[in-house]
Scaffold this motif. Structure first.
Motif, mmCIF file in Angstrom:
data_model
loop_
_atom_site.group_PDB
_atom_site.id
_atom_site.type_symbol
_atom_site.label_atom_id
_atom_site.label_comp_id
_atom_site.label_asym_id
_atom_site.label_seq_id
_atom_site.Cartn_x
_atom_site.Cartn_y
_atom_site.Cartn_z
ATOM 1 N N ILE A 1 -35.321 -3.570 -38.631
ATOM 2 C CA ILE A 1 -35.997 -2.471 -39.316
ATOM 3 C C ILE A 1 -35.306 -1.150 -38.988
ATOM 4 C CG2 ILE A 1 -38.253 -3.621 -39.386
ATOM 5 C CD1 ILE A 1 -39.047 -1.843 -36.966
ATOM 6 N N THR A 2 -35.443 -0.204 -39.895
ATOM 7 C CA THR A 2 -34.896 1.141 -39.681
ATOM 8 C C THR A 2 -36.059 2.104 -39.538
ATOM 9 O OG1 THR A 2 -33.017 0.568 -41.084
ATOM 10 C CG2 THR A 2 -33.374 2.915 -40.669
ATOM 11 N N LEU A 3 -36.050 2.884 -38.459
ATOM 12 C CA LEU A 3 -37.124 3.858 -38.243
ATOM 13 C C LEU A 3 -36.527 5.250 -38.064
ATOM 14 C CD1 LEU A 3 -39.463 2.029 -35.664
ATOM 15 C CD2 LEU A 3 -39.744 2.179 -38.145
ATOM 16 N N ALA A 4 -37.144 6.223 -38.727
ATOM 17 C CA ALA A 4 -36.736 7.620 -38.523
ATOM 18 C C ALA A 4 -37.188 8.045 -37.126
ATOM 19 C CB ALA A 4 -37.398 8.497 -39.583
ATOM 20 N N GLN B 1 -34.429 10.675 -30.710
ATOM 21 C CA GLN B 1 -34.154 11.875 -31.495
ATOM 22 C C GLN B 1 -33.479 11.600 -32.832
ATOM 23 O OE1 GLN B 1 -35.330 14.834 -30.357
ATOM 24 N NE2 GLN B 1 -36.184 13.485 -28.779
ATOM 25 N N ARG B 2 -33.083 10.362 -33.073
ATOM 26 C CA ARG B 2 -32.388 10.091 -34.331
ATOM 27 C C ARG B 2 -32.856 8.765 -34.941
ATOM 28 N NH1 ARG B 2 -26.455 9.838 -34.037
ATOM 29 N NH2 ARG B 2 -26.349 11.313 -32.331
ATOM 30 N N ALA B 3 -32.619 8.634 -36.225
ATOM 31 C CA ALA B 3 -32.997 7.398 -36.916
ATOM 32 C C ALA B 3 -32.178 6.239 -36.355
ATOM 33 C CB ALA B 3 -32.746 7.532 -38.417
ATOM 34 N N GLY B 4 -32.749 5.063 -36.377
ATOM 35 C CA GLY B 4 -32.002 3.915 -35.863
ATOM 36 C C GLY B 4 -32.637 2.605 -36.265
ATOM 37 N N TYR C 1 -28.501 4.288 -30.294
ATOM 38 C CA TYR C 1 -28.436 5.670 -29.795
ATOM 39 C C TYR C 1 -29.826 6.286 -29.690
ATOM 40 C CZ TYR C 1 -23.428 5.303 -30.782
ATOM 41 O OH TYR C 1 -22.113 4.921 -30.815
ATOM 42 N N THR C 2 -30.846 5.557 -30.152
ATOM 43 C CA THR C 2 -32.215 6.024 -29.950
ATOM 44 C C THR C 2 -32.961 4.962 -29.136
ATOM 45 O OG1 THR C 2 -34.192 6.859 -31.055
ATOM 46 C CG2 THR C 2 -33.047 5.057 -32.152
ATOM 47 N N GLN C 3 -34.246 5.204 -28.847
ATOM 48 C CA GLN C 3 -35.024 4.231 -28.078
ATOM 49 C C GLN C 3 -36.226 3.787 -28.897
ATOM 50 O OE1 GLN C 3 -34.448 7.460 -26.485
ATOM 51 N NE2 GLN C 3 -32.457 6.518 -26.014
ATOM 52 N N PHE C 4 -36.645 2.567 -28.624
ATOM 53 C CA PHE C 4 -37.809 2.016 -29.323
ATOM 54 C C PHE C 4 -38.849 1.577 -28.307
ATOM 55 C CE2 PHE C 4 -34.117 1.470 -32.011
ATOM 56 C CZ PHE C 4 -34.570 1.974 -33.225
ATOM 57 N N ARG C 5 -40.119 1.814 -28.663
ATOM 58 C CA ARG C 5 -41.197 1.329 -27.802
ATOM 59 C C ARG C 5 -42.008 0.299 -28.571
ATOM 60 N NH1 ARG C 5 -43.933 5.931 -25.445
ATOM 61 N NH2 ARG C 5 -45.212 5.986 -27.317
ATOM 62 N N PHE C 6 -42.259 -0.825 -27.926
ATOM 63 C CA PHE C 6 -43.064 -1.898 -28.510
ATOM 64 C C PHE C 6 -44.463 -1.803 -27.906
ATOM 65 C CE2 PHE C 6 -39.988 -5.067 -30.391
ATOM 66 C CZ PHE C 6 -38.856 -4.287 -30.230
ATOM 67 N N PRO D 1 -25.657 2.216 -34.115
ATOM 68 C CA PRO D 1 -25.509 0.758 -34.029
ATOM 69 C C PRO D 1 -26.847 0.046 -33.867
ATOM 70 C CG PRO D 1 -24.851 1.798 -31.969
ATOM 71 C CD PRO D 1 -25.085 2.913 -32.949
ATOM 72 N N GLY D 2 -26.952 -1.132 -34.471
ATOM 73 C CA GLY D 2 -28.207 -1.879 -34.384
ATOM 74 C C GLY D 2 -28.015 -3.381 -34.287
ATOM 75 N N GLY D 3 -26.764 -3.814 -34.082
ATOM 76 C CA GLY D 3 -26.504 -5.255 -33.985
ATOM 77 C C GLY D 3 -26.991 -5.810 -32.655
ATOM 78 N N LYS D 4 -27.167 -7.122 -32.629
ATOM 79 C CA LYS D 4 -27.643 -7.823 -31.428
ATOM 80 C C LYS D 4 -26.793 -9.067 -31.230
ATOM 81 C CE LYS D 4 -31.517 -5.353 -30.912
ATOM 82 N NZ LYS D 4 -32.083 -4.787 -29.674
ATOM 83 N N LEU D 5 -26.617 -9.480 -29.995
ATOM 84 C CA LEU D 5 -25.777 -10.652 -29.723
ATOM 85 C C LEU D 5 -26.401 -11.940 -30.268
ATOM 86 C CD1 LEU D 5 -24.659 -9.995 -26.032
ATOM 87 C CD2 LEU D 5 -23.346 -9.619 -28.144
#
Ligand code: BGC
Length: 697
Positions: free
Chosen positions: A642-645, A611-614, A579-584, A524-528
């Motif tokens: 954006i989609t990142l592996a 550990q997974r694309a998201g 299901y994955t994490q992103f660092r800015f 999932p990648g939606g935002k409110l």
């Protein structure tokens, strides 16, 4: 054209099939007294009506056929609020394109969409039809939908004219009660409510619908400031304006017009071109012109605008639709694929404690519980055009199709959405206890949002909270799947249930798409696109509020807050997990000092550390620290999904110019004012990396 025939073009009539006197309605068409028909759809029905106009009326002017194709015609996509949660305008364009293809094949050449009303008050049921609370996101979605509906050429067999609605400030209804009066400053009108309309007009929208509400004392459907000064004078809009349903006679109830003739005169003179359903222009127009109360030139102008659209739609050359095309196109596999993809992209993972989601597909037994778990009707949402409940996929069906043969799927309804008893909860508890995990689908019925569906409570209706509590008390890992048309105040659920997935009304493929996300085939990648309050008493609650002179401070009573609840939201605008994490990191500005007409490039590195694309939605907000008219604490000015592996890092670039940094000053001039600005880049409207820059004269 006779004056009568001209007035006929200004008439949008409801489907004669639904009229009390069908013969009389058809006779109006024969006499050339109808410009368009609403709610008639289906190639055969439309062709029959068109034949009356083309063969039996004196001037043989084709009819427009308007219909509310809001989020799909027969292939129903997520409700617009859900689709806005994708933060993906290209997706909105694609689904509007498909909706237009199906609609035009069914004879519809005009859709009453996009609805672009900004909604800050979750009590207002029509919040479901728009893109939420933010003018920037709203404008992006408005532009995309117009492009999608209208395509490249209106005369093409897969394009329809769009109608941006409801002009204007309908979403500011006092107390969130539908049709209620609106009273707001011109600053708020211009900064918050108008931008999506302007975006639609810049994208070439053909028509505008005037709103039901009165705005600062002048009903929108007879408001010269809106319909003429802004729309024509400032924005140079060349299409036509249609009233909302019987909004012209409603001018009498508003207390603006003394009688029907007065209502027609005020609406026409304010700049309204076409009247929906009611027939006051038809009945009183000729006399008003003879009496000099409405200039003939005003009628001619309205007629020209309407005829021009009929030419552009190619209706004079091809008034009829090919009746074989309709059956071939409806629910085409590519349309259903898009509906599944759109639904999955619009889901918002609100909470996922201990990585409960995604679920394994080889569990021994799964309990699917709740009054919305197997409802085909509700997933279609309140405006579902020609969508059919029997063609919709429920969550239960989606889960059954997803899991392997060895997994048992148990089902219990538990309770009704509204009303009913708690009798079914015991059975639901038994089912949950027999399973490895419980998925509980709760929320609102489709009819609880949409038009004339305002609520005073944002709680889960009926016995649904009791159901969730009972399931949670079994100790089984519990996932709440929400289906609803507005933000809900679900504080207990947010605090106690480990995983919550917001699915809105996800459309005809809802069940498949939700199962794709629950079992991890889609991350999932939606935002409110709206703020979730903790309690209805906080409404209206929105992220781009003013700071006040006493912004809330924890240990100071005399600051702007409540004594009985926090002032903060339950979930902020822009929130949504993966299901994955992103660092800015590495927020860079091309300059930290710029003049009022210069541009600024902002870059940030985003890395998928999981550990997974998201997907991540990178969001950029600004704040003008001191201005001649106070500015919000934050304003969205850029975003990118954006989609990142796994392990991938990318630099995301934004460009800001005067159109982003400017705002209306006290004299309603749009200007960039010198001074300090703050900038935030992150994954929601709260927190994020921070920078500052200065603008000089
Ligand atoms: C709604 C509009 C809609 C129209 C035609 C009205 O009641 O407010 O949004 O387009 O009906 O169906």
């Amino acid at each position: 054209m006779t004056l009568e025939e001209k007035l006929g073009q200004l008439q949008l009539l409801d489907n004669p099939a639904a009229a009390a006197d069908r013969a009389a309605a058809l006779d109006l068409v024969r006499r050339g007294l109808v410009g368009g028909i609403l709610n008639a759809h289906g190639a055969q029905q439309v062709n029959e009506l068109q034949r009356l106009a083309m063969q039996e009326s004196r001037l043989k002017i084709p009819l427009l056929f308007g219909y509310d194709v809001v989020h799909g015609y027969r292939t129903i996509f997520p409700v617009p609020l859900g689709e806005a949660s994708s933060w993906d305008p290209s997706l909105a364009e694609e689904t509007a394109r498909i909706a237009a293809t199906e609609a035009r094949a069914a004879g519809v050449n005009w859709t009453f969409a996009p609805m672009v009303d900004i909604a800050r008050d979750a009590r207002w049921g029509r919040i479901v039809e728009g893109a939420g609370e933010d003018p920037f996101l709203g404008a992006e979605m408005a532009r995309a939908r117009v492009r999608g509906f209208q395509g490249r050429a209106l005369a093409a067999p897969d394009a329809v004219a769009a109608c941006v609605k409801h002009f204007a400030a309908y979403g500011a209804a006092e107390a969130g009660r539908d049709y209620n009066t609106t009273d707001l400053s011109e600053w708020t009108l211009r900064e918050v409510y108008l931008p999506p309309f302007k975006a639609a007009i810049d994208a070439g929208v053909e028509t505008v619908m005037s709103a039901f509400n009165d705005l600062n004392g002048v009903p929108a459907s007879a408001n010269p400031f809106l319909l003429t000064d802004i729309l024509r004078g400032e924005w140079k809009f060349a299409g036509f304006v249609v009233s909302d349903y019987t909004a012209v006679p409603e001018l009498i109830a508003h207390g603006l017009a003394a009688d029907e003739a007065d209502a027609a005169a005020q609406a026409l003179n304010a700049g309204l071109d076409m009247e929906m359903v009611s027939r006051l222009f038809n009945l009183h127009g000729a006399r008003l012109v003879r009496q000099g109360k409405v200039p003939l030139a005003r009628i001619d102008e309205a007629v020209r605008r309407i005829l021009r659209l009929k030419f552009r739609l190619g209706l004079f050359d091809r008034p009829y639709v090919d009746e074989t095309r309709e059956a071939r196109l409806m629910l085409a596999p590519a349309h259903l694929d898009a509906a599944r993809r759109a639904a999955a992209r619009s889901l918002v993972l609100l909470k996922n404690q201990g990585d409960l989601l995604p679920l394994r597909k080889d569990l021994r037994a799964i309990a699917v519980i709740g009054p919305l778990a197997d409802s085909q009707r509700d997933v279609l949402g309140p405006w579902h055009a020609a969508g059919r409940a029997e063609e919709a996929v429920t969550l239960l069906q989606g889960i059954r199709a997803k899991v392997g043969a060895k997994t048992e799927v148990l089902y219990a309804k538990g309770c009704e959405i509204e009303g009913g008893t708690t009798d079914g909860i015991a059975e639901a508890v038994r089912v949950a206890k027999a399973a490895d995990v419980a998925i509980v689908a709760v929320g609102e019925s489709a009819e609880m949002s949409g038009e004339a569906a305002s609520r005073t409570s944002l709680a889960l209706p009926g016995h649904q909270l009791a159901l969730v509590k009972a399931i949670q008390a079994t100790g089984k890992p519990t996932v709440v799947v929400l289906m609803n048309g507005r933000p809900l105040a679900i504080e207990w659920v947010a605090e106690n249930v480990p995983a919550i997935l917001e699915t809105w009304f996800a459309g005809i493929q809802a069940g498949y798409a939700i199962a794709d996300v629950l079992f991890g085939d889609v991350n999932p990648g939606g935002k409110l696109p709206v703020t979730f309050p903790r309690t209805v008493g906080q409404a209206p609650l929105y992220y781009n509020h003013k700071n006040t002179g006493r912004p809330p401070q924890p240990n100071n009573k005399y600051t702007s807050k409540y004594i009985d609840a926090p002032w903060t939201p339950l979930f902020p605008f822009g929130h949504g997990l993966s299901y994955t994490q992103f660092r800015f990191s590495n927020l860079q500005l091309s300059r930290t000092r710029l003049s009022t007409n210069e541009r600024l490039v902002v870059t940030v590195d985003v890395e998928n550390t999981g550990q997974r694309a998201g997907d991540e939605v990178v969001q950029l907000y600004i704040r003008d620290v001191a201005a001649s008219a106070t500015r919000p604490v934050r304003e969205l000015k850029g975003f990118a999904r954006i989609t990142l592996a796994a392990g991938e890092r990318r630099t995301v670039r934004f460009e800001l110019g005067p159109e982003h940094l400017g705002a209306h000053d006290r004299h309603m001039r749009f200007v960039v004012e010198p001074g300090e600005f703050r900038l935030y880049v992150g994954n929601s409207s709260a927190g994020g990396l921070e920078a500052r820059f200065d603008v000089f004269d």
